[in-house]
Design a protein around this motif. Structure first.
Motif, short mmCIF file in Angstrom:
data_model
loop_
_atom_site.label_atom_id
_atom_site.label_comp_id
_atom_site.label_asym_id
_atom_site.label_seq_id
_atom_site.Cartn_x
_atom_site.Cartn_y
_atom_site.Cartn_z
N LEU A 105 0.84 -1.21 0.00
CA LEU A 105 0.00 0.00 0.00
C LEU A 105 0.87 1.25 0.00
O LEU A 105 0.52 2.25 -0.62
N ASP A 106 2.02 1.18 0.68
CA ASP A 106 2.96 2.32 0.67
C ASP A 106 3.48 2.58 -0.74
O ASP A 106 3.74 3.72 -1.11
N ALA A 107 3.63 1.51 -1.51
CA ALA A 107 4.13 1.65 -2.88
C ALA A 107 3.03 2.17 -3.82
O ALA A 107 3.29 2.45 -4.98
N GLY A 108 1.81 2.29 -3.29
CA GLY A 108 0.72 2.86 -4.09
C GLY A 108 -0.21 1.85 -4.71
O GLY A 108 -1.02 2.19 -5.58
N ALA A 109 -0.13 0.58 -4.27
CA ALA A 109 -1.01 -0.46 -4.85
C ALA A 109 -2.47 -0.10 -4.58
O ALA A 109 -2.82 0.42 -3.52
#
Length: 264
Positions: A105-109
C-alpha cells in the motif's frame, strides 16, 4: 439488456497487463481474464515498462516476488511516474504478513491479493476497480459542471488535469488549439499526451478539448448573465446552431433546456 451484460460489454474494451516471472501463473491468469479483457503479459518489471511505452493499459496485475525489479519497486515506479501514475495496480503475493501488505500500500497499490487466490476473487477485484473508474469518466463527461479533477486518482494526475483544463480554457478562441499545440505547451510527445488523456478520461485529446469548451459554456450559462451568442463565441463556436447541437449531444439537453434547469 440486463446490468450484468452491460457490465461485461463495457469492460471488454479494457487492456490488462499481467507481470509475473512464473510462466504457468501467467498462462493461468491470461486464460482466465482473456474472456473479458484484452490481456498483455510480461515476465519482468523491465519488460512490462517496455509494453507500457507502446500500449494503452487500463490495469496492471503484478507479482511481488520477481528477480531484478520486484513488484513493490515496479509499483512504486509506476505510481511516481507522471505518464503512468493513473494506472491501477493489483499486487499478488505469497507473503501472508501485515508488513508486506503495508509495503504494498505504501508503494501505491490499489489492491492486494494473497496467493493462493480464487480466480473469482481476482476477477471481482479487477472488475470493481475498472467499473469505478468507468463511472467517474461517464459522470465527468455527462455532467455539465463536474470538475475535471474528479477523474484523478493521484495528486500528480490532479495537477496534470487542472493544468490541461487551464491550458485549454485559456486558448478557447485560438484556432491553433489542437493536440499538437497541447503537447508542445505541456512539453510532452504527442503519443504520450494521447495515451495519458485517453487512459484517464476515455477521451481523445480533441474530444477533451470539445468537452472543455462545452463545460465552459455550461459554467457561463449557470452564471446567468451572458447572451447565448456571446457564450458560443467565447468557447470557440462560430455557429450558434452547431454549438446547440454539440451541447445537446454531450449533455442530453439543449442550452435553452439547461438555462431553464438552472432557473434563469
Amino acid at each position: 439488456m440486463n446490468s450484468k451484460e452491460l457490465f461485461t460489454e463495457d469492460l471488454s474494451k479494457f487492456t490488462i497487463l499481467i507481470v509475473d516471472d512464473n510462466e504457468d501463473i501467467l498462462d493461468f491468469l491470461r486464460d482466465d481474464l482473456e474472456e473479458r479483457y484484452t490481456v498483455l503479459t510480461a515476465t519482468s518489471g523491465n519488460e512490462a515498462l517496455l509494453q507500457l511505452e507502446e500500449q494503452i493499459v487500463h490495469l496492471i496485475i503484478s507479482d511481488i516476488m520477481m528477480p531484478g525489479m520486484d513488484g513493490l519497486e515496479f509499483c512504486d515506479y509506476i505510481k511516481s511516474n507522471f505518464e503512468l501514475s493513473h494506472i491501477p495496480i493489483v499486487l499478488l503475493t505469497a507473503k501472508n504478513s501485515l508488513q508486506s501488505k503495508i509495503e504494498g500500500l505504501d508503494a501505491g497499490a490499489d489492491a492486494y491479493i494473497e496467493k493462493p487466490f480464487s480466480p473469482e476473487h481476482l476477477n471481482a477485484q479487477v472488475a470493481s476497480l475498472l467499473n469505478n473508474r468507468m463511472k467517474l469518466k461517464d459522470y465527468f463527461a455527462n455532467s455539465p459542471l463536474t470538475h475535471i479533477r474528479t477523474m484523478a486518482h493521484t495528486r500528480m494526475d490532479e495537477q496534470f488535469l487542472e493544468k490541461l483544463q487551464q491550458l485549454i480554457e485559456s486558448n478557447l478562441s485560438n484556432t491553433l488549439l489542437d493536440v499538437e499545440f497541447l503537447a508542445q505547451q505541456l512539453n510532452m510527445s504527442r503519443p504520450t499526451l494521447y495515451r495519458k488523456i485517453k487512459s484517464i478520461s476515455d477521451l481523445s485529446p480533441n474530444e477533451m478539448i470539445n468537452l472543455t469548451r462545452l463545460k465552459k459554456a455550461a459554467a457561463m450559462i449557470s452564471e446567468g448573465h451572458h447572451r447565448m451568442n456571446e457564450i458560443a463565441e467565447t468557447v470557440g463556436y462560430s455557429s450558434l446552431t452547431q454549438f446547440g447541437r454539440n451541447f445537446h449531444k454531450q449533455f442530453g439537453m439543449t442550452p435553452t433546456d439547461y438555462i431553464k434547469k438552472m432557473g434563469h
